[in-house]
Design a protein around this motif. Structure first.
Motif, PDB file in Angstrom:
ATOM      1  N   ASP A 104       0.861  -1.185   0.000  1.00  0.00           N
ATOM      2  CA  ASP A 104       0.000   0.000   0.000  1.00  0.00           C
ATOM      3  C   ASP A 104       0.891   1.227   0.000  1.00  0.00           C
ATOM      4  N   TYR A 105       0.543   2.216  -0.828  1.00  0.00           N
ATOM      5  CA  TYR A 105       1.278   3.477  -0.894  1.00  0.00           C
ATOM      6  C   TYR A 105       0.298   4.620  -0.686  1.00  0.00           C
ATOM      7  N   VAL A 106       0.701   5.605   0.106  1.00  0.00           N
ATOM      8  CA  VAL A 106      -0.093   6.819   0.285  1.00  0.00           C
ATOM      9  C   VAL A 106       0.800   7.997  -0.045  1.00  0.00           C
ATOM     10  N   LEU A 107       0.332   8.857  -0.946  1.00  0.00           N
ATOM     11  CA  LEU A 107       1.053  10.073  -1.298  1.00  0.00           C
ATOM     12  C   LEU A 107       0.349  11.239  -0.613  1.00  0.00           C
ATOM     13  N   VAL A 108       1.098  11.948   0.229  1.00  0.00           N
ATOM     14  CA  VAL A 108       0.555  13.056   1.009  1.00  0.00           C
ATOM     15  C   VAL A 108       1.104  14.356   0.430  1.00  0.00           C
ATOM     16  N   GLY A 109       0.210  15.230  -0.001  1.00  0.00           N
ATOM     17  CA  GLY A 109       0.625  16.503  -0.579  1.00  0.00           C
ATOM     18  C   GLY A 109       1.202  17.444   0.454  1.00  0.00           C
ATOM     19  N   LYS A 110       2.154  18.258   0.041  1.00  0.00           N
ATOM     20  CA  LYS A 110       2.762  19.269   0.920  1.00  0.00           C
ATOM     21  C   LYS A 110       2.299  20.655   0.494  1.00  0.00           C
ATOM     22  N   PRO A 111       2.139  21.551   1.462  1.00  0.00           N
ATOM     23  CA  PRO A 111       1.720  22.914   1.116  1.00  0.00           C
ATOM     24  C   PRO A 111       2.681  23.551   0.116  1.00  0.00           C
ATOM     25  N   GLU A 112       2.143  24.162  -0.892  1.00  0.00           N
ATOM     26  CA  GLU A 112       2.851  24.872  -1.956  1.00  0.00           C
ATOM     27  C   GLU A 112       3.711  23.969  -2.834  1.00  0.00           C
ATOM     28  N   ALA A 113       4.457  23.044  -2.259  1.00  0.00           N
ATOM     29  CA  ALA A 113       5.421  22.258  -3.025  1.00  0.00           C
ATOM     30  C   ALA A 113       4.758  21.334  -4.042  1.00  0.00           C
ATOM     31  N   THR A 114       3.688  20.661  -3.669  1.00  0.00           N
ATOM     32  CA  THR A 114       3.062  19.697  -4.575  1.00  0.00           C
ATOM     33  C   THR A 114       2.506  20.391  -5.814  1.00  0.00           C
ATOM     34  N   ILE A 115       1.974  21.576  -5.634  1.00  0.00           N
ATOM     35  CA  ILE A 115       1.386  22.304  -6.765  1.00  0.00           C
ATOM     36  C   ILE A 115       2.452  23.052  -7.561  1.00  0.00           C
ATOM     37  N   ALA A 116       3.386  23.689  -6.872  1.00  0.00           N
ATOM     38  CA  ALA A 116       4.345  24.577  -7.536  1.00  0.00           C
ATOM     39  C   ALA A 116       5.526  23.834  -8.166  1.00  0.00           C
ATOM     40  N   ARG A 117       5.865  22.671  -7.662  1.00  0.00           N
ATOM     41  CA  ARG A 117       7.050  21.954  -8.145  1.00  0.00           C
ATOM     42  C   ARG A 117       6.822  21.461  -9.573  1.00  0.00           C
ATOM     43  N   ASP A 118       7.869  21.504 -10.365  1.00  0.00           N
ATOM     44  CA  ASP A 118       7.813  21.025 -11.743  1.00  0.00           C
ATOM     45  C   ASP A 118       7.488  19.535 -11.750  1.00  0.00           C
ATOM     46  N   PHE A 119       6.675  19.094 -12.720  1.00  0.00           N
ATOM     47  CA  PHE A 119       6.232  17.705 -12.761  1.00  0.00           C
ATOM     48  C   PHE A 119       7.397  16.734 -12.929  1.00  0.00           C
ATOM     49  N   ALA A 120       8.398  17.102 -13.685  1.00  0.00           N
ATOM     50  CA  ALA A 120       9.583  16.238 -13.852  1.00  0.00           C
ATOM     51  C   ALA A 120      10.301  16.063 -12.513  1.00  0.00           C
ATOM     52  N   ASP A 121      10.330  17.126 -11.711  1.00  0.00           N
ATOM     53  CA  ASP A 121      10.944  17.018 -10.383  1.00  0.00           C
ATOM     54  C   ASP A 121      10.109  16.122  -9.471  1.00  0.00           C
ATOM     55  N   LEU A 122       8.785  16.211  -9.580  1.00  0.00           N
ATOM     56  CA  LEU A 122       7.922  15.326  -8.787  1.00  0.00           C
ATOM     57  C   LEU A 122       8.145  13.866  -9.182  1.00  0.00           C
ATOM     58  N   GLN A 123       8.331  13.614 -10.475  1.00  0.00           N
ATOM     59  CA  GLN A 123       8.604  12.247 -10.924  1.00  0.00           C
ATOM     60  C   GLN A 123       9.911  11.741 -10.324  1.00  0.00           C
ATOM     61  N   ALA A 124      10.934  12.576 -10.345  1.00  0.00           N
ATOM     62  CA  ALA A 124      12.221  12.190  -9.758  1.00  0.00           C
ATOM     63  C   ALA A 124      12.074  11.970  -8.251  1.00  0.00           C
ATOM     64  N   ASP A 125      11.260  12.816  -7.608  1.00  0.00           N
ATOM     65  CA  ASP A 125      11.012  12.651  -6.166  1.00  0.00           C
ATOM     66  C   ASP A 125      10.385  11.299  -5.867  1.00  0.00           C
ATOM     67  N   LEU A 126       9.380  10.913  -6.665  1.00  0.00           N
ATOM     68  CA  LEU A 126       8.704   9.636  -6.411  1.00  0.00           C
ATOM     69  C   LEU A 126       9.647   8.465  -6.661  1.00  0.00           C
TER      70      LEU A 126
END
Length: 135
Positions: A104-126
């Motif tokens: 089971d995986y849960v992704l929890v959004g962070k204030p400002e970062a989840t929306i503002a961060r570039d999608f490629a950076d989010l992919q690298a983060d995951l």
């Protein structure tokens, strides 16, 4: 008004249905499932927090299960929904290849970062978070 009919074709005519990218992902819906994941492994990254747990053999669900959550700290309903849409898109792209069945995986959004961060950076983060969890 009725919607137009989908083109009918057979595999021998060269038309094949594209496989659903999220066909192996099952969405967590019950609070108890989120609470169990919250007590398991965590991998904080810049764009979100990944919580992951391996399900017990006695649990019935098969495949990869994933949940998404954003608190009111992320923003109003519009901002929270946008953050969750971005997290769902990440999960559809990366979890089928890096996730493990019976986890089971849960992704929890962070204030400002989840929306503002570039999608490629989010992919690298995951990807980094998944490596850390399964390390």
């Amino acid at each position: 008004m009725t919607p137009p009919d989908a083109p009918q074709g057979s595999p021998d005519m060269g038309m094949q249905a594209a496989p659903a990218a999220s066909s192996c992902l099952i969405v967590l819906k019950k609070r108890a499932e989120f609470l169990l994941a919250a007590r398991a492994r965590r991998a904080p990254v810049a764009g979100f927090l990944l919580q992951a747990r391996e399900r017990a053999a006695t649990e019935a669900a098969q495949g990869i299960r994933v949940g998404f959550t954003c608190s009111k700290k992320v923003g109003n309903a519009v901002a929270r929904n946008r953050a969750k849409r971005r997290l769902r898109a990440l999960a559809r792209e990366i979890l089928p290849e890096m996730g493990r069945p019976s986890w089971d995986y849960v992704l929890v959004g962070k204030p400002e970062a989840t929306i503002a961060r570039d999608f490629a950076d989010l992919q690298a983060d995951l990807r980094r978070a998944m490596e850390r969890v399964h390390g």
